[in-house]
Design a protein around this motif. Structure first.
Motif, PDB file in Angstrom:
ATOM      1  N   ALA A   1     -31.606  42.300   8.435  1.00 28.87           N
ATOM      2  CA  ALA A   1     -31.099  42.625   9.700  1.00 28.87           C
ATOM      3  C   ALA A   1     -31.572  41.596  10.657  1.00 28.87           C
ATOM      4  O   ALA A   1     -30.720  41.630  11.977  1.00 28.87           O
ATOM      5  N   ASN A   2     -32.555  41.110  10.559  1.00 29.69           N
ATOM      6  CA  ASN A   2     -33.046  40.032  11.597  1.00 29.69           C
ATOM      7  C   ASN A   2     -32.446  38.613  11.234  1.00 29.69           C
ATOM      8  O   ASN A   2     -33.085  37.510  11.712  1.00 29.69           O
ATOM      9  N   ASN A   3     -31.396  38.440  10.340  1.00 29.76           N
ATOM     10  CA  ASN A   3     -30.835  37.221  10.160  1.00 29.76           C
ATOM     11  C   ASN A   3     -31.842  36.401   9.194  1.00 29.76           C
ATOM     12  O   ASN A   3     -31.764  35.207   9.663  1.00 29.76           O
TER      13      ASN A   3
END
Ligand SMILES: *[C@@H]1O[C@H](CO)[C@@H](O)[C@H](O)[C@H]1NC(C)=O
Ligand SMILES: *[C@@H]1O[C@H](CO)[C@@H](O)[C@H](O)[C@H]1NC(C)=O
Ligand SMILES: *[C@@H]1O[C@H](CO)[C@@H](O)[C@H](O)[C@H]1NC(C)=O
Length: 289
Positions: A62-64
């Motif tokens: 989700a945080n790349n």
């Protein structure tokens, strides 16, 4: 009749799904966060099936952040170098640089037993050691957040596997973390816990070996010729049977040829010589008589 139609329809539906899967028009994702060069053999989870190799799947969180799940351990991907087939990974827990253990312990045997990746057997790693008493010689290596009154945890950073005789008797290794490249110079091995923690934060290199993975899947095993990365031969059990058969055939051939030479050039002349000798002597005997 109705059965035939439904079977035909099911077949048609399967065919359409199949064709669609094969001609999935979506592009392969090549980028996630800082990593912009995701390509074969790597693939990103959720991409069409023609992308990369399923044995080398990464995912984008989700945080790349690009993550590799290896044997239930989670590792951030820091770098992928296709020229030398090296991927640099950092354990998600150690990446914070905080005091603590790796998300999951990982030793070199586990990497070598897998086939998809390779790394020199003797290469830098940290061994987390739990001791029931205080070990004075390792006081710079104590892991404060894991040490209590009844047990002490130390970390030992080496470029060889610790043998049980290498650690004090009151201690045992309970977790490991790979570190650095395979060929990090010996002189740079960190010695205090703070240095080791910083070193572990930088992660470790693995080389990937698709051919070795294929060799294992084919029932063989990879015989690394030298300590050199990626140079190996795929050997199979039946190779030994074949070699044994060839050796037996070779020995049999040598034996037959040897016997032929023995008969033709040694035994036969001996027989002839013996015959002549016998003739000659019996003649002499007759003359003497
Ligand atoms: C992740 O990357 C995508 C595409 O570049 C971007 O749209 C998204 O905002 C990023 N998410 C985070 C949490 O940075
Ligand atoms: C450890 O020992 C110290 C001093 O002997 C004591 O104050 C502390 O409460 C102990 N901690 C635990 C977790 O037993
Ligand atoms: C690791 O253990 C070995 C064997 O006990 C010792 O020689 C070496 O100094 C230790 N290294 C560190 C960094 O503690």
């Amino acid at each position: 009749m109705r059965n035939t139609v439904s079977i035909a329809l099911t077949f048609l539906a399967l065919l359409i799904i199949h064709v669609q899967a094969r001609t999935d028009p979506r592009q392969c994702t090549t980028s996630c966060g800082d990593i912009h060069n995701i390509g074969y053999p790597f693939r990103l989870r959720g991409d069409p099936s023609h992308c990369g190799d399923p044995d080398y799947e990464l995912y984008c969180d989700a945080n790349n952040r690009t993550i590799l799940n290896f044997h239930a351990g989670l590792y951030y991907v820091k770098r992928i170098s296709y020229a030398d087939r090296v991927i640099r990974l950092v354990d998600v827990n150690l990446a914070t640089g905080n005091c603590g253990l790796p998300y999951r312990s990982l030793g070199i045997e586990e990497v070598l037993g897998d086939g998809r990746y390779n790394r020199k057997y003797s290469s830098p790693h940290a061994s987390f050691v739990r001791c029931s008493v205080e070990i004075n010689s390792m006081r710079n290596n104590i892991v404060p957040c894991l040490s209590g009154n009844t047990s002490r945890v130390y970390v030992n950073y080496t470029d060889y596997m610790l043998y049980y005789l290498d650690i004090p008797r009151s201690c045992s290794v309970f977790a490991m973390a790979l570190s650095g490249g395979s060929d990090d110079p010996k002189v740079n091995l960190p010695t205090s816990y703070d240095d080791i923690r910083r070193k572990l934060q930088l992660g470790f290199d693995l080389t990937w070996t698709v051919e070795c993975r294929d060799c294992l899947a084919d029932g063989g095993y990879c015989q690394f010729l030298t300590e050199e990365r990626n140079r190996f031969r795929c050997s199979k059990e039946e190779d030994y049977a074949t070699q044994l058969r060839n050796a037996i055939l070779y020995l049999a051939a040598v034996f037959v040829i040897g016997m032929t030479i023995l008969c033709r050039y040694i035994l036969a002349p001996l027989v002839v010589f013996n015959f002549i000798l016998h003739k000659c002597c019996s003649k002499r005997n007759r003359i003497e008589q």
